[in-house]
Scaffold this motif. Structure first.
Motif, PDB file in Angstrom:
ATOM      1  N   GLU A  80       0.827  -1.208   0.000  1.00 30.35           N
ATOM      2  CA  GLU A  80       0.000   0.000   0.000  1.00 30.35           C
ATOM      3  C   GLU A  80       0.865   1.264   0.000  1.00 30.35           C
ATOM      4  O   GLU A  80       0.575   2.226  -0.720  1.00 30.35           O
ATOM      5  N   CYS A  81       1.936   1.268   0.792  1.00 28.43           N
ATOM      6  CA  CYS A  81       2.847   2.417   0.829  1.00 28.43           C
ATOM      7  C   CYS A  81       3.529   2.610  -0.521  1.00 28.43           C
ATOM      8  O   CYS A  81       3.619   3.731  -1.028  1.00 28.43           O
ATOM      9  N   ALA A  82       4.010   1.522  -1.095  1.00 28.62           N
ATOM     10  CA  ALA A  82       4.694   1.606  -2.390  1.00 28.62           C
ATOM     11  C   ALA A  82       3.729   2.066  -3.474  1.00 28.62           C
ATOM     12  O   ALA A  82       4.096   2.842  -4.362  1.00 28.62           O
ATOM     13  N   THR A  83       2.484   1.602  -3.414  1.00 26.90           N
ATOM     14  CA  THR A  83       1.468   2.047  -4.374  1.00 26.90           C
ATOM     15  C   THR A  83       1.250   3.547  -4.247  1.00 26.90           C
ATOM     16  O   THR A  83       1.167   4.261  -5.258  1.00 26.90           O
ATOM     17  N   ALA A  84       1.171   4.042  -3.021  1.00 24.20           N
ATOM     18  CA  ALA A  84       1.000   5.485  -2.813  1.00 24.20           C
ATOM     19  C   ALA A  84       2.167   6.265  -3.382  1.00 24.20           C
ATOM     20  O   ALA A  84       1.978   7.304  -4.034  1.00 24.20           O
ATOM     21  N   VAL A  85       3.386   5.781  -3.186  1.00 23.08           N
ATOM     22  CA  VAL A  85       4.574   6.465  -3.720  1.00 23.08           C
ATOM     23  C   VAL A  85       4.531   6.475  -5.243  1.00 23.08           C
ATOM     24  O   VAL A  85       4.756   7.506  -5.884  1.00 23.08           O
ATOM     25  N   VAL A  86       4.244   5.328  -5.850  1.00 28.05           N
ATOM     26  CA  VAL A  86       4.216   5.230  -7.316  1.00 28.05           C
ATOM     27  C   VAL A  86       3.132   6.133  -7.891  1.00 28.05           C
ATOM     28  O   VAL A  86       3.364   6.855  -8.873  1.00 28.05           O
ATOM     29  N   GLN A  87       1.946   6.152  -7.299  1.00 27.67           N
ATOM     30  CA  GLN A  87       0.872   7.000  -7.817  1.00 27.67           C
ATOM     31  C   GLN A  87       1.186   8.474  -7.614  1.00 27.67           C
ATOM     32  O   GLN A  87       0.843   9.308  -8.457  1.00 27.67           O
ATOM     33  N   GLU A  88       1.873   8.814  -6.525  1.00 33.61           N
ATOM     34  CA  GLU A  88       2.269  10.206  -6.319  1.00 33.61           C
ATOM     35  C   GLU A  88       3.272  10.634  -7.389  1.00 33.61           C
ATOM     36  O   GLU A  88       3.163  11.722  -7.962  1.00 33.61           O
ATOM     37  N   VAL A  89       4.241   9.788  -7.666  1.00 33.28           N
ATOM     38  CA  VAL A  89       5.238  10.101  -8.687  1.00 33.28           C
ATOM     39  C   VAL A  89       4.578  10.222 -10.062  1.00 33.28           C
ATOM     40  O   VAL A  89       4.886  11.123 -10.845  1.00 33.28           O
ATOM     41  N   ALA A  90       3.655   9.319 -10.369  1.00 29.67           N
ATOM     42  CA  ALA A  90       2.965   9.333 -11.663  1.00 29.67           C
ATOM     43  C   ALA A  90       1.958  10.474 -11.767  1.00 29.67           C
ATOM     44  O   ALA A  90       1.482  10.779 -12.852  1.00 29.67           O
ATOM     45  N   GLU A  91       1.639  11.086 -10.631  1.00 30.62           N
ATOM     46  CA  GLU A  91       0.653  12.154 -10.558  1.00 30.62           C
ATOM     47  C   GLU A  91      -0.711  11.688 -11.054  1.00 30.62           C
ATOM     48  O   GLU A  91      -1.491  12.448 -11.613  1.00 30.62           O
ATOM     49  N   GLN A  92      -0.991  10.408 -10.864  1.00 24.75           N
ATOM     50  CA  GLN A  92      -2.257   9.802 -11.259  1.00 24.75           C
ATOM     51  C   GLN A  92      -2.622   8.711 -10.261  1.00 24.75           C
ATOM     52  O   GLN A  92      -1.741   8.052  -9.712  1.00 24.75           O
ATOM     53  N   ARG A  93      -3.913   8.511 -10.090  1.00 19.76           N
ATOM     54  CA  ARG A  93      -4.386   7.341  -9.344  1.00 19.76           C
ATOM     55  C   ARG A  93      -4.544   6.238 -10.388  1.00 19.76           C
ATOM     56  O   ARG A  93      -5.553   6.140 -11.068  1.00 19.76           O
ATOM     57  N   ILE A  94      -3.546   5.425 -10.552  1.00 20.49           N
ATOM     58  CA  ILE A  94      -3.435   4.482 -11.661  1.00 20.49           C
ATOM     59  C   ILE A  94      -4.483   3.379 -11.581  1.00 20.49           C
ATOM     60  O   ILE A  94      -4.969   2.891 -12.599  1.00 20.49           O
ATOM     61  N   VAL A  95      -4.848   2.965 -10.378  1.00 20.01           N
ATOM     62  CA  VAL A  95      -5.815   1.885 -10.215  1.00 20.01           C
ATOM     63  C   VAL A  95      -7.199   2.348 -10.662  1.00 20.01           C
ATOM     64  O   VAL A  95      -7.496   3.544 -10.678  1.00 20.01           O
ATOM     65  N   ARG A  96      -8.059   1.415 -11.053  1.00 18.27           N
ATOM     66  CA  ARG A  96      -9.433   1.737 -11.462  1.00 18.27           C
ATOM     67  C   ARG A  96     -10.204   2.250 -10.259  1.00 18.27           C
ATOM     68  O   ARG A  96     -10.217   1.609  -9.202  1.00 18.27           O
ATOM     69  N   ALA A  97     -10.835   3.410 -10.402  1.00 18.53           N
ATOM     70  CA  ALA A  97     -11.585   4.021  -9.306  1.00 18.53           C
ATOM     71  C   ALA A  97     -12.632   4.964  -9.889  1.00 18.53           C
ATOM     72  O   ALA A  97     -12.552   5.350 -11.056  1.00 18.53           O
ATOM     73  N   THR A  98     -13.598   5.343  -9.072  1.00 19.03           N
ATOM     74  CA  THR A  98     -14.591   6.345  -9.455  1.00 19.03           C
ATOM     75  C   THR A  98     -14.388   7.559  -8.567  1.00 19.03           C
ATOM     76  O   THR A  98     -14.262   7.432  -7.346  1.00 19.03           O
ATOM     77  N   SER A  99     -14.317   8.733  -9.176  1.00 20.73           N
ATOM     78  CA  SER A  99     -14.077   9.974  -8.449  1.00 20.73           C
ATOM     79  C   SER A  99     -15.094  11.027  -8.846  1.00 20.73           C
ATOM     80  O   SER A  99     -15.621  11.003  -9.957  1.00 20.73           O
ATOM     81  N   THR A 100     -15.334  11.954  -7.930  1.00 21.33           N
ATOM     82  CA  THR A 100     -16.108  13.153  -8.236  1.00 21.33           C
ATOM     83  C   THR A 100     -15.181  14.340  -8.055  1.00 21.33           C
ATOM     84  O   THR A 100     -14.570  14.499  -6.998  1.00 21.33           O
ATOM     85  N   VAL A 101     -15.039  15.146  -9.110  1.00 20.08           N
ATOM     86  CA  VAL A 101     -14.137  16.299  -9.073  1.00 20.08           C
ATOM     87  C   VAL A 101     -14.916  17.559  -9.403  1.00 20.08           C
ATOM     88  O   VAL A 101     -15.904  17.525 -10.135  1.00 20.08           O
ATOM     89  N   THR A 102     -14.466  18.670  -8.845  1.00 24.36           N
ATOM     90  CA  THR A 102     -15.026  19.982  -9.161  1.00 24.36           C
ATOM     91  C   THR A 102     -13.962  20.756  -9.917  1.00 24.36           C
ATOM     92  O   THR A 102     -12.827  20.899  -9.444  1.00 24.36           O
ATOM     93  N   LEU A 103     -14.320  21.238 -11.104  1.00 26.18           N
ATOM     94  CA  LEU A 103     -13.361  21.893 -11.988  1.00 26.18           C
ATOM     95  C   LEU A 103     -13.830  23.300 -12.334  1.00 26.18           C
ATOM     96  O   LEU A 103     -15.032  23.566 -12.397  1.00 26.18           O
ATOM     97  N   GLU A 104     -12.887  24.194 -12.582  1.00 26.68           N
ATOM     98  CA  GLU A 104     -13.178  25.537 -13.074  1.00 26.68           C
ATOM     99  C   GLU A 104     -12.495  25.670 -14.429  1.00 26.68           C
ATOM    100  O   GLU A 104     -11.322  26.023 -14.506  1.00 26.68           O
ATOM    101  N   PRO A 105     -13.205  25.388 -15.504  1.00 25.00           N
ATOM    102  CA  PRO A 105     -12.580  25.401 -16.815  1.00 25.00           C
ATOM    103  C   PRO A 105     -12.395  26.807 -17.361  1.00 25.00           C
ATOM    104  O   PRO A 105     -13.090  27.741 -16.961  1.00 25.00           O
TER     105      PRO A 105
END
Length: 198
Positions: free
Chosen positions: A32-57
């Motif tokens: 889990e720690c290594a996954t967090a490090v890898v996703q932080e470096v990649a600047e993406q949540r690489i695993v399949r997930a559903t998210s809700t985001v608020t954007l100002e385009p």
């Protein structure tokens, strides 16, 4: 449960031991720690997930979604108005709307556009077992395995502390710029994909 880009079986294979011989809680924590490090470096949540985001385009017809790759979009709300799926289209990792992403209500009295607020619920990332996960999986197993095999590399004798394990893996990642660069290049958004204008 925290994200995991590798399994206990992957971890055991790296260490040439049976899964039953692992200290499962410690191995799981390190994955889990290594996954967090890898996703932080990649600047993406690489695993399949559903998210809700608020954007100002910015004004225009295209809207980038921050987590890649986009698998599906469940809902889009613009300044409080829920859109039907036919009001926009999903094109790769972006949403397109012929009328753009500003509403009439967003015009200020001065005649300039005020920022719209868009809420998007969408599914992103790679499914378990996808070939695209192999680089991240390899990085996770290598980082976790190095700490598990050498707990003295951590700043304390115990390895059940998330923060300590995470810091140790982050330090290893800092020492491997080629790996950081490779993960960002493979999983991150390329600067060459940015579209200017409407």
């Amino acid at each position: 449960m925290a994200d995991q880009l590798a399994s206990l079986a992957d971890f055991a294979a790296l260490l040439h031991v049976d899964v039953a011989d692992l200290h499962a809680p410690a191995a799981t924590l390190l994955i889990e720690c290594a996954t967090a490090v890898v996703q932080e470096v990649a600047e993406q949540r690489i695993v399949r997930a559903t998210s809700t985001v608020t954007l100002e385009p910015s004004p225009g017809r295209w809207l980038w979604l921050p987590q890649l790759p986009v698998v599906s979009v469940a809902s889009v709300t613009l300044d409080g108005t829920v859109f039907a799926s036919g009001d926009y289209s999903v094109r790769g990792n972006r949403l397109w709307r012929s009328a753009g992403w500003q509403t009439a209500a967003s015009w200020e009295t001065a005649g300039t556009l005020a920022p719209s607020e868009i809420e998007v619920t969408y599914t992103h990332g790679y499914a378990d077992g996808a070939q695209e996960l192999q680089r991240a999986r390899q990085a996770v197993v290598a980082l976790a395995g190095a700490v598990y095999a050498n707990p003295s590399g951590v700043t304390r004798a115990q390895i059940d502390d998330y923060a300590v394990a995470y810091e140790a893996m982050s330090a290893r990642m800092e020492a491997a710029p080629y790996l950081r660069h490779g993960l960002r290049r493979y999983y991150g958004r390329s600067a060459g994909l940015i579209t200017l204008g409407g």
